[in-house]
Enzyme design. Structure first.
Site, PDB file in Angstrom:
ATOM      1  N   CYS A 101     -17.047   3.204   6.669  1.00  0.00           N
ATOM      2  CA  CYS A 101     -16.716   3.996   7.858  1.00  0.00           C
ATOM      3  C   CYS A 101     -15.278   3.634   8.190  1.00  0.00           C
ATOM      4  O   CYS A 101     -15.017   2.553   8.707  1.00  0.00           O
ATOM      5  CB  CYS A 101     -17.636   3.649   9.026  1.00  0.00           C
ATOM      6  SG  CYS A 101     -17.099   4.431  10.570  1.00  0.00           S
ATOM      7  N   CYS A 104     -14.530   3.453  12.290  1.00  0.00           N
ATOM      8  CA  CYS A 104     -15.068   2.361  13.119  1.00  0.00           C
ATOM      9  C   CYS A 104     -16.045   1.537  12.294  1.00  0.00           C
ATOM     10  O   CYS A 104     -15.627   0.869  11.360  1.00  0.00           O
ATOM     11  CB  CYS A 104     -15.689   2.895  14.406  1.00  0.00           C
ATOM     12  SG  CYS A 104     -16.829   4.279  14.205  1.00  0.00           S
ATOM     13  N   SER A 105     -17.323   1.565  12.625  1.00  0.00           N
ATOM     14  CA  SER A 105     -18.287   0.759  11.874  1.00  0.00           C
ATOM     15  C   SER A 105     -19.642   1.445  11.793  1.00  0.00           C
ATOM     16  O   SER A 105     -20.673   0.803  11.868  1.00  0.00           O
ATOM     17  CB  SER A 105     -18.432  -0.622  12.515  1.00  0.00           C
ATOM     18  OG  SER A 105     -18.835  -0.475  13.859  1.00  0.00           O
ATOM     19  N   CYS A 106     -19.648   2.783  11.649  1.00  0.00           N
ATOM     20  CA  CYS A 106     -20.904   3.524  11.516  1.00  0.00           C
ATOM     21  C   CYS A 106     -21.697   2.964  10.335  1.00  0.00           C
ATOM     22  O   CYS A 106     -21.144   2.720   9.264  1.00  0.00           O
ATOM     23  CB  CYS A 106     -20.636   5.007  11.297  1.00  0.00           C
ATOM     24  SG  CYS A 106     -19.832   5.775  12.723  1.00  0.00           S
TER      25      CYS A 106
END
Lengths: 200, 98
Positions: A101, A104-106
């Site tokens: 991702c 961000c940090s999906c």
């Protein structure tokens, strides 16, 4: 972790606390609801994803439904996925999938729990799309030149899970035993599932 | 909303600058790819980020790009690809085969 990063984390922590306390004070959420949310997240571990992978190895019909509509198929196993929109991508002898991702940090938290720190690092997020083969080699995964690499950037509403290849020499294992071989890293795509003889 | 694009169609990501929250990474703007699948309909992140939930839903696509289109100096196989989720208002049709 650099000093700058540590300072940033501390600020984020303070911001989160201030924000949460305000929400509780205004009656938008309760402390109990926040605790319940945190506790629920701790029930999510890579063992859930591993169950899904092992079922797909043992049941071709399930595998077909999983690749067609990930969320619906996972629901069949009684795993709660809430609003997860799951896309499952299959590794083959000719194709390797990798999840990132960049924004961000999906991450498929409903199936794997919280992401590892490296998954959230700027370095992984920027390099996985730019030079995936070099990144995989650093994880110890050297892909032959003839194998296609397919990177998936979870930029929006979908979440991704890699369906790794079933290792050789696992014919005598049960589905539950196979599930124990499946690692978090293999479901992100930075590792293969090791055969039993390498695990023992 | 009926999706404007079908799987297999060639599309180009708009190369525009917008202020505020977007979910279209800078590195993919202006690049050409092929619609891999239609993911369903979702609210625009540009509106959601500011607490506006009333907006219409719009189609979201997974678009597949050749790595050598995204990075002209890409090191790897010519078949290597990168799949990115892009909302419909960020896409336009293209015939360009490049």
């Amino acid at each position: 972790m650099s000093l700058e990063h540590a300072r940033y984390d501390r600020n984020a922590e303070l911001l989160e606390r201030a924000f949460r306390e305000l929400l509780v004070e205004r009656g938008v959420v309760s402390d109990a609801a926040v605790d319940a949310g945190v506790e629920f997240m701790y029930t999510r571990t890579p063992a859930l994803g591993a169950r899904v992978v092992a079922r797909a190895w043992f049941d071709p019909g399930f595998k077909a439904r999983l690749l067609e509509d990930g969320s619906a198929a996972v629901g069949e196993l009684g795993i709660e996925v809430r609003s997860l929109k799951l896309v499952v991508v299959e590794n083959t002898p000719m194709l390797h999938n990798l999840i990132v991702c960049t924004l961000c940090s999906c991450y498929p938290r409903m199936l794997l729990g919280l992401p590892p720190d490296w998954y959230k690092s700027l370095e992984y997020r920027s390099r996985a799309i730019r030079e995936p083969r070099a990144v995989l080699a650093e994880f110890g995964l050297h892909l032959p030149a003839g194998m296609t690499v397919r990177v998936h950037d979870s930029t929006a509403d979908m979440r991704y899970l890699v369906l790794p290849m079933r290792p050789e020499e696992t014919d005598s294992l049960s589905e539950a035993e196979c599930a124990m071989l499946v690692t978090r890293d293999a479901m992100i795509g930075v590792a293969r599932v090791d055969s039993l003889k390498n695990v023992l | 909303m009926t999706p404007r694009f079908n799987p297999g169609e060639r599309v180009r990501v708009l190369d525009k600058f917008t202020a505020g929250h977007v979910r279209t990474p800078r590195y993919i703007r202006g690049k050409r790819g092929v619609v891999e699948r239609i993911c369903g309909e979702f609210r625009k992140p540009e509106e959601l980020a500011y607490g506006r939930y009333a907006g219409e839903r719009e189609p979201l696509y997974r678009v597949r790009f050749a790595q050598c289109e995204v990075w002209p100096d890409y090191v790897g196989a010519a078949e290597d690809t990168l799949d990115v989720e892009i909302y419909e208002h960020w896409l336009e049709k293209t015939e360009d085969k490049r």
